[in-house]
Structures are given as C-alpha cells and as structure tokens.
Design a protein around this motif. Structure first.
Motif, PDB file in Angstrom:
ATOM      1  N   PRO A 372      63.386  46.823  38.462  1.00  0.00           N
ATOM      2  CA  PRO A 372      63.974  46.587  39.795  1.00  0.00           C
ATOM      3  C   PRO A 372      65.193  47.470  40.011  1.00  0.00           C
ATOM      4  CG  PRO A 372      64.534  44.807  38.302  1.00  0.00           C
ATOM      5  CD  PRO A 372      63.580  45.690  37.554  1.00  0.00           C
ATOM      6  N   ARG A 373      65.628  47.582  41.232  1.00  0.00           N
ATOM      7  CA  ARG A 373      66.775  48.447  41.528  1.00  0.00           C
ATOM      8  C   ARG A 373      68.037  47.934  40.838  1.00  0.00           C
ATOM      9  NH1 ARG A 373      68.773  52.409  44.402  1.00  0.00           N
ATOM     10  NH2 ARG A 373      70.849  52.267  45.352  1.00  0.00           N
ATOM     11  N   HIS A 374      68.236  46.614  40.827  1.00  0.00           N
ATOM     12  CA  HIS A 374      69.410  46.032  40.176  1.00  0.00           C
ATOM     13  C   HIS A 374      68.956  45.115  39.050  1.00  0.00           C
ATOM     14  CE1 HIS A 374      72.147  47.634  43.157  1.00  0.00           C
ATOM     15  NE2 HIS A 374      71.420  47.116  44.130  1.00  0.00           N
ATOM     16  N   ARG A 375      69.517  45.323  37.865  1.00  0.00           N
ATOM     17  CA  ARG A 375      69.169  44.495  36.708  1.00  0.00           C
ATOM     18  C   ARG A 375      70.349  43.643  36.260  1.00  0.00           C
ATOM     19  NH1 ARG A 375      66.896  48.022  32.069  1.00  0.00           N
ATOM     20  NH2 ARG A 375      68.815  49.224  32.466  1.00  0.00           N
ATOM     21  N   MET A 376      71.350  43.509  37.108  1.00  0.00           N
ATOM     22  CA  MET A 376      72.516  42.703  36.785  1.00  0.00           C
ATOM     23  C   MET A 376      72.127  41.233  36.686  1.00  0.00           C
ATOM     24  SD  MET A 376      74.334  42.985  40.504  1.00  0.00           S
ATOM     25  CE  MET A 376      75.812  42.164  39.948  1.00  0.00           C
ATOM     26  N   PRO A 377      72.930  40.403  36.034  1.00  0.00           N
ATOM     27  CA  PRO A 377      72.584  38.984  35.898  1.00  0.00           C
ATOM     28  C   PRO A 377      72.459  38.290  37.252  1.00  0.00           C
ATOM     29  CG  PRO A 377      74.361  39.576  34.392  1.00  0.00           C
ATOM     30  CD  PRO A 377      74.162  40.748  35.303  1.00  0.00           C
ATOM     31  N   ALA A 378      71.687  37.200  37.260  1.00  0.00           N
ATOM     32  CA  ALA A 378      71.584  36.349  38.441  1.00  0.00           C
ATOM     33  C   ALA A 378      72.749  35.359  38.447  1.00  0.00           C
ATOM     34  CB  ALA A 378      70.248  35.626  38.447  1.00  0.00           C
TER      35      ALA A 378
END
Length: 480
Positions: A372-378
C-alpha cells in the motif's frame, strides 16, 4: 439518553486529560534526557580535547560554539517559518491522532481532515548545518597554521575533504527537498546518491586511496595479512551511501522516529570517535586526525537534529520530511568515509538493514506481496494506541514468488495474518520493523512505540561496540 451522553462526555474528557498529562510527561523526560546527554557528551569531548594538538583544540572549540548556535538557530527558524511552509502547501496531517476525522468504525474519512502541520522541516536543519560548516571550515583551515609539526598531508588536502563532504551532504539535502516537493519516483531517487558521493570519493582517492582491509588471523594463511579490495572498496562505499540515504526514509511513520534513530546513530558515532581519540596513541597522528575530522561533522549534525527532535517528538508539532532523511543518511555515509570506519557504520545501521530485508517482499514487485502507499501503523481511536496496519490481497492472485513468500511469512509467523474472508481476501500486517514490533509486543501509545524502536537502535550500537572492541581482539593482533 442525556444522562448517558453526559457520562460519555465526562469519560472522554478524562481520557483526553490523561493523554495530555502523559504527553507532557513524555516530552519533559525527553528534554531531561537530552540535557543530560549533552552535558555528558561535552565532558567527554573536553577530556579528549585536552590530548589533541593545539590547532585541533582551537578547531574543536569553534565547532562546539557554532554547534550551540546551530541548535538555537534551528529552533528559532522552525518556529518562525511554520506558517510560511503551510502557505506554500508544504503541510501534512498526523493520521494517528484524535484530531484527525474518522467515521464511527474508526476508519479515516477521505479526503483527510485534521490539523495541518508544517512539513519538510528537515530543510531548515540541513540549511543550518551547511551554513555552520561553511563558517567552520575556513576557521579550521586557519587554525591548521598553528600546527607545530608538518603533517603527512598538506592542509589543503583536509580542506578539500571537508568541502567535498559538505558538497555531498548539500546535494543529498537538495535531492530530499525535491522529493518532498515533486514526489520523485524510486527509479529516479535510487541513482542520485551515486552522483552525490562522487566528489567525496574522488578526494578520498586523491588523499591516499586506502582500499585495503586487515585479514582476520584464521584466514591469513590463505589471504595474507591484508587484502587490497581496489575498485570493490569504492563500490562498497557507493552502495553504503545509497543504502544509508534511503534506509531512514523507509524506516519511518512514527512521531520522532526519523530524527530519533538519527540522533542515536550520531551519538554512537560521536562515542566511537571519542573512544578512538582516547585509545589511539599520539604517534598515530593520521588516525587521530581522521576521527577528529569526523567529529567536526557529527557534532553540528547532532545539534540541529536535537533541535528538530524536540519539535518532532510525540505529539509532533512539525514533520521533518524526506529532506531530513536524505540529509541524515548521507551525513552518516560521509562521516564513516572521512573517519574510515565504514564497517562499524554497517553495524550501527543494523535495524535499518533488518527493516529493509523484512520489507523487501513489499518493496520489490517481483517478490509478489502488494504494497500500500502508506505502511505506517493504524490507530485505535478508543484507546489512543497505535496498532498493526494491514495489506489486503487474495493469495490466489499473487504473482511470481508471492505465494511462496506468503507461505513462508504465515508458516513461521513472521507477520500477523487474519483469517481469509468470504471473498477470499487476506489481511496481513505490513512488512516493516515497526509493524513487527507491534505484532510481537502489542498495541501501545505512539511515543512508547518510538522508545521501543530507539531502544532497539541503542542495542544495535551496543552490539557494534562489543564487536569492535571485544570480539575483534580475538581475530586481530592489533585493534586500533
């Protein structure tokens, strides 16, 4: 209903007050730790400076004074130019905060709505660093006239090396700002550090061309006492420069992590240089000069980074942007080339290397795992915690090596995989070291997650020192 609504509002207010209190405590502890570290660092540098020749003592005093000015200037300019960056549309929204709009299920509302935060503030840190070094280099060159004994290399050799170092860092910083503004593609970003490092490597070649490495004792009967790598050594330095420039950029997504990991690595470099200046005998003047010149680069970098860390710490008041990641990564490549400790730098960057290896199935399309474009935490809106983010895909539609990689990750529990839905879609935690830590230790506050990741960075530095000054003595007769 009104009574229940009032109770819910009171509960929400209590949670918000608790979060604010914890946030202020976290920031106060950070500033205290920074102050204690600065005092300890200055004491260590002062102790070592007493053993240096007079011209280096003058240069060290000028460098520390200018670094203090750099800390103040970075803080002042970041505060004063925040609105200017917002007006120029260099802004971002912190997704993992209660101020960012979400629906009743906790999912982000598109388009993203939240408090705009100035982006690309690493540009200011890089600019201040370049400005300070531009003032320091002439003063260092002037101080070299105080040298009593003629050096092996003429003063202009060190001058050219410092100028090439600053030129390389400047080019990388410009590349990072271009990425912030233009959102460059990876096929354009990857080769640029090669070009940025060429001036420094050219000066490295002209000032001695040291491409040999000592051979460990058990292998000397086969390879001899030393091995000249020649061109392969320059290829290694180029690859190290490219990796370090991009490694911090892909190991990000948490308030304070980009600057925090850079501060830990830079502090480790400072400690290594101080230890070496303390250990290496005075007669090895060339080796001592290398570590002194590495210190002259890392101290101003630490000053601007600490100033930025105070503002980027959770909850972030500014975003550092790609500019800082490129600036920091290239600075690490430069200081290890100038100081001749590239192997130690590899160990300092061990978490970044692990993150790159673990992320490879998503970074390289031929490995088949969607990215995905952003893999930062949810974000868990109820608890205020960060948690795993997930990539969604159908295992039956994975291409090339995708099925094999997915089987490996699921079988050995290297990622969290949610059960297959009725539509055949699987949710797998994104392949970053950040998500892996959340998978192993569970959800937590964002600053707690950042501290855990920085603790891993500290352990990596500790491993480097254990190998460098402990294990190395078992395979080398002399360890400098």
């Amino acid at each position: 209903r009104l009574h229940q609504q009032a109770r819910a509002n009171r509960r929400g207010q209590e949670v918000l007050t608790m979060v604010v209190d914890e946030t202020e405590t976290s920031r106060v502890l950070l500033e205290r730790a920074m102050a204690a570290s600065v005092v300890a660092g200055l004491a260590a540098i002062a102790a070592v400076a007493a053993t240096l020749p007079g011209h280096l003592q003058v240069s060290m005093a000028a460098n520390i004074g200018l670094s203090g000015f750099a800390f103040w200037l970075t803080t002042s300019v970041v505060w004063s130019l925040g609105e200017t960056f917002l007006k120029a549309n260099l802004r971002g929204i912190d997704l993992n905060k209660t101020t960012t709009k979400r629906n009743e299920h906790g999912a982000l509302v598109r388009p993203i709505e939240g408090i705009p935060i100035p982006e690309s503030q690493g540009t200011i840190a890089a600019f201040v660093f370049i400005l300070v070094m531009s003032v320091f280099i002439p003063s260092e060159f002037a101080a070299s006239g105080l040298r009593r004994m003629p050096p092996r290399l003429p003063p202009h050799a060190h001058l050219s090396e410092q100028l090439a170092a600053v030129l390389t860092i400047t080019f990388a910083s410009f590349m990072g700002f271009a990425d912030d503004v233009l959102d460059l593609r990876w096929r354009h970003k990857i080769p640029l550090p090669f070009l940025a490092t060429l001036p420094l490597l050219l000066v490295y070649y002209a000032n001695g061309n040291v491409t040999g490495v000592m051979v460990p004792g058990p292998l000397r009967s086969i390879l001899g006492d030393s091995l000249n790598l020649g061109l392969l050594f320059y290829v290694f330095l180029l690859l190290l420069a490219v990796f370090s420039t991009h490694a911090i950029n892909i190991y990000a997504g948490v308030n304070g992590l980009e600057v925090g990991q850079s501060v830990v690595i830079a502090t480790s470099v400072l400690i290594l240089n101080v230890l070496q200046l303390h250990r290496i005998p005075v007669q090895y003047e060339e080796y001592r000069d290398q570590h002194a010149h590495s210190l002259f680069l890392i101290i101003p970098f630490l000053a601007v980074s600490l100033a930025l860390l105070r503002l980027n710490w959770y909850p972030s008041r500014v975003f550092v942007g790609d500019t800082y990641c490129y600036f920091a990564g290239m600075t690490f490549a430069v200081v290890c080339i100038v100081g001749h400790f590239s192997k130690s730098m590899v160990l300092f960057l061990l978490p970044q290397i692990l993150n790159f290896i673990y992320s490879s199935p998503q970074l390289f399309s031929f490995m088949g795992i969607p990215c995905p474009r952003h893999r930062m935490p949810a974000y868990d809106m109820k608890l205020g915690y960060v948690m795993n983010s997930y990539a969604e895909f159908k295992p039956t539609e994975l291409k090339r090596f995708g099925p094999a990689v997915f089987w490996l990750l699921r079988t050995f529990r290297l990622a969290h995989v949610r059960p297959v839905g009725t539509d055949g879609v699987v949710q797998m935690s994104n392949l970053t070291l950040i998500n892996f830590l959340l998978y192993g230790l569970g959800p937590c506050r964002e600053d707690v997650l950042c501290l855990r990741l920085l603790a891993l960075q500290v352990l990596s530095s500790g491993l480097c020192f254990a190998v460098r000054f402990g294990l190395a003595s078992y395979v080398y007769d002399v360890v400098l």
